[in-house]
Motif scaffolding. Sequence first.
Motif, PDB file in Angstrom:
ATOM      1  N   PHE A   1      46.620  36.421  46.569  1.00 15.90           N
ATOM      2  CA  PHE A   1      47.370  36.902  45.464  1.00 15.90           C
ATOM      3  C   PHE A   1      46.398  38.093  44.848  1.00 15.90           C
ATOM      4  CE2 PHE A   1      49.757  32.896  45.303  1.00 15.90           C
ATOM      5  CZ  PHE A   1      50.819  33.345  45.864  1.00 15.90           C
ATOM      6  N   LYS A   2      45.210  37.990  45.327  1.00 13.17           N
ATOM      7  CA  LYS A   2      44.069  38.857  44.868  1.00 13.17           C
ATOM      8  C   LYS A   2      44.318  40.278  44.821  1.00 13.17           C
ATOM      9  CE  LYS A   2      39.148  40.041  45.373  1.00 13.17           C
ATOM     10  NZ  LYS A   2      37.934  39.854  46.098  1.00 13.17           N
ATOM     11  N   VAL A   3      44.916  40.808  45.990  1.00 14.16           N
ATOM     12  CA  VAL A   3      45.163  42.137  46.233  1.00 14.16           C
ATOM     13  C   VAL A   3      46.359  42.588  45.323  1.00 14.16           C
ATOM     14  CG1 VAL A   3      45.927  44.054  47.634  1.00 14.16           C
ATOM     15  CG2 VAL A   3      44.420  42.398  48.594  1.00 14.16           C
ATOM     16  N   LEU A   4      47.194  41.715  45.114  1.00 15.31           N
ATOM     17  CA  LEU A   4      48.424  42.080  44.296  1.00 15.31           C
ATOM     18  C   LEU A   4      47.822  42.109  42.784  1.00 15.31           C
ATOM     19  CD1 LEU A   4      51.436  42.500  43.884  1.00 15.31           C
ATOM     20  CD2 LEU A   4      51.634  39.735  43.404  1.00 15.31           C
ATOM     21  N   ARG A   5      47.237  41.251  42.130  1.00 15.55           N
ATOM     22  CA  ARG A   5      46.434  41.257  40.993  1.00 15.55           C
ATOM     23  C   ARG A   5      45.743  42.453  40.754  1.00 15.55           C
ATOM     24  NH1 ARG A   5      46.417  35.512  41.749  1.00 15.55           N
ATOM     25  NH2 ARG A   5      47.977  34.495  40.455  1.00 15.55           N
ATOM     26  N   GLU A   6      44.764  42.948  41.720  1.00 18.92           N
ATOM     27  CA  GLU A   6      44.122  44.313  41.545  1.00 18.92           C
ATOM     28  C   GLU A   6      45.022  45.340  41.525  1.00 18.92           C
ATOM     29  OE1 GLU A   6      41.701  44.138  45.081  1.00 18.92           O
ATOM     30  OE2 GLU A   6      40.379  42.564  44.359  1.00 18.92           O
ATOM     31  N   LEU A   7      46.126  45.376  42.335  1.00 23.47           N
ATOM     32  CA  LEU A   7      47.247  46.521  42.204  1.00 23.47           C
ATOM     33  C   LEU A   7      47.653  46.615  40.596  1.00 23.47           C
ATOM     34  CD1 LEU A   7      48.633  46.466  45.798  1.00 23.47           C
ATOM     35  CD2 LEU A   7      47.215  48.024  44.762  1.00 23.47           C
ATOM     36  N   GLN A   8      47.963  45.167  40.165  1.00 29.29           N
ATOM     37  CA  GLN A   8      48.788  45.307  39.014  1.00 29.29           C
ATOM     38  C   GLN A   8      47.850  45.758  37.948  1.00 29.29           C
ATOM     39  OE1 GLN A   8      50.068  41.154  39.475  1.00 29.29           O
ATOM     40  NE2 GLN A   8      52.102  41.728  38.941  1.00 29.29           N
ATOM     41  N   ALA A   9      46.475  45.508  37.944  1.00 25.99           N
ATOM     42  CA  ALA A   9      45.384  45.903  37.114  1.00 25.99           C
ATOM     43  C   ALA A   9      45.521  47.456  37.122  1.00 25.99           C
ATOM     44  CB  ALA A   9      44.205  45.342  37.450  1.00 25.99           C
ATOM     45  N   GLU A  10      45.647  47.975  38.331  1.00 24.93           N
ATOM     46  CA  GLU A  10      45.732  49.516  38.400  1.00 24.93           C
ATOM     47  C   GLU A  10      46.860  50.327  37.958  1.00 24.93           C
ATOM     48  OE1 GLU A  10      43.122  51.501  39.490  1.00 24.93           O
ATOM     49  OE2 GLU A  10      41.943  49.640  39.580  1.00 24.93           O
ATOM     50  N   ILE A  38      55.073  32.598  43.623  1.00 27.19           N
ATOM     51  CA  ILE A  38      55.563  33.781  43.716  1.00 27.19           C
ATOM     52  C   ILE A  38      56.851  34.146  42.981  1.00 27.19           C
ATOM     53  CG2 ILE A  38      56.773  35.719  45.713  1.00 27.19           C
ATOM     54  CD1 ILE A  38      54.647  34.226  47.535  1.00 27.19           C
ATOM     55  N   LEU A  39      57.655  33.170  42.931  1.00 28.33           N
ATOM     56  CA  LEU A  39      58.954  33.131  42.134  1.00 28.33           C
ATOM     57  C   LEU A  39      58.654  33.252  40.585  1.00 28.33           C
ATOM     58  CD1 LEU A  39      61.434  30.779  44.106  1.00 28.33           C
ATOM     59  CD2 LEU A  39      61.547  33.266  43.698  1.00 28.33           C
ATOM     60  N   ALA A  40      57.498  32.385  40.385  1.00 33.97           N
ATOM     61  CA  ALA A  40      57.104  32.620  38.841  1.00 33.97           C
ATOM     62  C   ALA A  40      56.627  34.154  38.553  1.00 33.97           C
ATOM     63  CB  ALA A  40      56.082  31.649  38.685  1.00 33.97           C
ATOM     64  N   MET A  41      55.667  34.643  39.514  1.00 36.02           N
ATOM     65  CA  MET A  41      55.506  36.086  39.479  1.00 36.02           C
ATOM     66  C   MET A  41      56.686  36.888  39.208  1.00 36.02           C
ATOM     67  SD  MET A  41      52.640  36.922  42.057  1.00 36.02           S
ATOM     68  CE  MET A  41      51.230  35.954  41.921  1.00 36.02           C
ATOM     69  N   MET A  42      57.545  36.556  40.088  1.00 37.80           N
ATOM     70  CA  MET A  42      58.851  37.596  39.828  1.00 37.80           C
ATOM     71  C   MET A  42      59.542  37.390  38.493  1.00 37.80           C
ATOM     72  SD  MET A  42      62.030  37.495  42.451  1.00 37.80           S
ATOM     73  CE  MET A  42      61.342  38.349  43.683  1.00 37.80           C
ATOM     74  N   LYS A  43      59.561  36.046  38.116  1.00 36.82           N
ATOM     75  CA  LYS A  43      59.858  35.772  36.646  1.00 36.82           C
ATOM     76  C   LYS A  43      59.415  36.551  35.585  1.00 36.82           C
ATOM     77  CE  LYS A  43      61.081  32.055  33.828  1.00 36.82           C
ATOM     78  NZ  LYS A  43      61.148  30.737  33.391  1.00 36.82           N
TER      79      LYS A  43
END
Length: 131
Positions: A1-10, A38-43
């Motif tokens: 999830f590291k890349v996803l979090r980095e993209l979200q930070a951007e 992932i479902l929690a992230m979606m929520k």
Amino acid sequence: FKVLRELQAEGLQPDIFTFNTMLSACVAMGDEGAAAEILAMMKRTSRDTNSRKSSTAAATANASLPISSSPTEDEGAPDKASSEVKPDSLTYNILIRVYVNAGQQQRAVSLVRYLSRSGLAIDRSIYNTLL
């Protein structure tokens, strides 16, 4: 999830395709814990989107798509709130595949029953996943 979090930070937000791709990776890894995350992230993404639109819609989103680590028929339930990121038929099909591959057949069947009662059309693909 590291890349996803980095993209979200951007400032880049995941969409339904992002979440479905991540769930597909859970199938390959046989990791139902990651699928629940992932479902929690979606929520959270749905709730964040709704809170920007309206606090009433966000409150509704908070009550939908329950996530837990224990089997439940409500897990992954369709989100009734209007939001930009909502689980779709493919999302549920992938989640069912995660459960089946993890040996959680009853959990998969319970989710299909819940989805059927919630009005989601249970198609051939979902039935084939259960088999």
